[in-house]
Motif scaffolding. Sequence first.
Motif, short mmCIF file in Angstrom:
data_model
loop_
_atom_site.label_atom_id
_atom_site.label_comp_id
_atom_site.label_asym_id
_atom_site.label_seq_id
_atom_site.Cartn_x
_atom_site.Cartn_y
_atom_site.Cartn_z
N HIS A 88 1.79 14.54 12.68
CA HIS A 88 1.23 14.32 11.33
C HIS A 88 -0.06 15.27 11.39
O HIS A 88 -0.82 15.21 12.22
CB HIS A 88 0.66 12.95 11.17
CG HIS A 88 -0.12 12.80 10.00
ND1 HIS A 88 -1.22 12.77 9.59
CD2 HIS A 88 0.56 12.34 8.61
CE1 HIS A 88 -1.55 12.60 8.38
NE2 HIS A 88 -0.48 12.44 7.64
N GLY A 108 0.77 -1.19 0.06
CA GLY A 108 0.01 -0.12 -0.05
C GLY A 108 0.98 1.22 0.20
O GLY A 108 2.14 1.14 0.12
N ALA A 109 0.13 2.21 -0.19
CA ALA A 109 0.84 3.47 -0.07
C ALA A 109 1.40 3.88 1.14
O ALA A 109 0.68 3.29 2.37
CB ALA A 109 0.03 4.80 -0.54
N TYR A 110 2.47 4.64 1.52
CA TYR A 110 3.07 4.93 2.90
C TYR A 110 2.02 5.55 3.66
O TYR A 110 1.66 6.61 3.21
CB TYR A 110 4.16 5.67 2.54
CG TYR A 110 5.40 5.40 3.65
CD1 TYR A 110 5.96 6.42 4.11
CD2 TYR A 110 5.70 4.06 4.20
CE1 TYR A 110 7.08 6.31 5.26
CE2 TYR A 110 6.81 3.86 4.95
CZ TYR A 110 7.35 4.83 5.53
OH TYR A 110 8.49 4.90 6.47
N ASN A 111 1.89 4.92 4.76
CA ASN A 111 0.75 5.62 5.57
C ASN A 111 1.21 6.77 6.54
O ASN A 111 2.50 7.11 6.57
CB ASN A 111 0.25 4.41 6.67
CG ASN A 111 -0.41 3.31 5.88
OD1 ASN A 111 -0.96 3.59 5.08
ND2 ASN A 111 0.29 2.08 6.19
N GLU A 112 0.45 7.16 7.10
CA GLU A 112 0.63 8.34 8.04
C GLU A 112 1.73 7.88 9.24
O GLU A 112 1.58 6.80 9.92
CB GLU A 112 -0.59 8.75 9.16
CG GLU A 112 -0.53 9.54 10.29
CD GLU A 112 -1.67 9.58 10.90
OE1 GLU A 112 -2.77 9.25 10.59
OE2 GLU A 112 -1.67 10.26 12.00
N ASN A 164 2.28 9.16 -4.53
CA ASN A 164 1.47 8.33 -4.20
C ASN A 164 0.44 9.16 -3.15
O ASN A 164 -0.86 9.22 -3.11
CB ASN A 164 1.41 7.10 -3.16
CG ASN A 164 2.19 6.23 -4.13
OD1 ASN A 164 1.99 5.87 -5.09
ND2 ASN A 164 2.96 5.22 -3.37
N ASP A 221 5.25 10.62 -0.49
CA ASP A 221 5.36 9.23 -0.73
C ASP A 221 5.64 8.83 -2.03
O ASP A 221 4.68 9.01 -2.74
CB ASP A 221 4.21 8.59 0.09
CG ASP A 221 4.07 6.97 -0.31
OD1 ASP A 221 3.06 6.34 -0.16
OD2 ASP A 221 4.83 6.34 -0.60
N GLN A 261 1.96 14.46 2.65
CA GLN A 261 1.72 14.50 3.86
C GLN A 261 2.37 15.92 4.55
O GLN A 261 3.54 16.18 3.92
CB GLN A 261 2.13 13.37 4.58
CG GLN A 261 1.67 11.89 4.10
CD GLN A 261 2.24 10.81 4.88
OE1 GLN A 261 2.33 10.85 5.82
NE2 GLN A 261 2.16 9.57 4.12
N TYR A 297 3.60 17.92 7.99
CA TYR A 297 3.61 17.65 9.43
C TYR A 297 4.43 18.86 10.24
O TYR A 297 4.74 19.79 9.41
CB TYR A 297 5.08 16.58 9.43
CG TYR A 297 4.69 15.02 9.02
CD1 TYR A 297 4.64 14.62 7.80
CD2 TYR A 297 4.38 14.30 10.18
CE1 TYR A 297 4.33 13.41 7.51
CE2 TYR A 297 3.95 12.72 10.01
CZ TYR A 297 3.93 12.42 8.63
OH TYR A 297 3.69 11.25 8.18
#
Lengths: 116, 110
Positions: free
Chosen positions: B45, A100-104, B30, B92, B33, B35
Motif C-alpha cells: 500500500h 466504514g470505508a474499506y481500509n488500507e 469512498n 473502494d 488507493q 499500490y
Amino acid sequence: KAGVTQTPRYLIKTRGQQVTLSCSPISGHRSVSWYQQTPGQGLQFLFEYFSETQRNKGNFPGRFSGRQFSNSRSEMNVSTLELGDSALYLCASSLGHIGGAYNEQFFGPGTRLTVL
Amino acid sequence: SQQGEEDPQALSIQEGENATMNCSYKTSINNLQWYRQNSGRGLVHLILIRSNEREKHSGRLRVTLDTSKKSSSLLITASRAADTASYFCATDTGFQKLVFGTGTRLLVSP
C-alpha cells in the motif's frame, strides 16, 4: 508486528484435484480478503471475511470457497481444478471497521498455483 | 471486471526524472488507493485518498483525485531504480472490496 503470511508459497496440481490455501493476517486484523491475479484478467476480488462471516463475494464459480476461523486466519479452497485456475492468489488483511470505508489492505506474498 | 483503467500501460524513464501515472474509474467511490507490486509478489500500500480530498502527499509521492472526472494521478518525483515496479490504483465503492485497475509497469533505468 509480523506481516501477512501465506502458505504454501508455490503449489503444483493437476486438473481435477483440489487445493487449500492458507492465510494468517496481521495480529488484530479481523478482515481477510482474497484476490486472484492472472496476466489476462489482472487482479480479481474473490471474497472477504470479517469475524468469520463472508461479507462479499466476487464473480467466481462455486468451486472457489473460503472460510475464516475465530483467530481470523483464513483458508480458501478450489475444487476440481482447471488449467485456468493457474494464478497468483493473494490474501490481504485489514482492520475492517464495520460500516466504514474499506481500509488500507496489507497483502501477503501470495501463493503461486500452477495447474497442469 | 475492472473498475480502473490505467495509463500508460508501461513507462520507462531515467533515474531522477518524475513519473506520472493516471487512473480512471467508472462509479462513485469512498476512497481510492494506490499500490505497488514488485515482480509478481504481494502488493504494498502506498497511499489512500478519500473522496472528499483533492490532493495528498507522502514522501516523494503525490496523488490527486478529481471525482468530477472520475480520475486520479500518481506522481513519483525524483525516481530511483528501486521504484521499478507495477503500480495499481484500486477503488473502494463501499462493498468491502477493492476493484483494481489494470496497472502501469514502471521501469527506472540508472
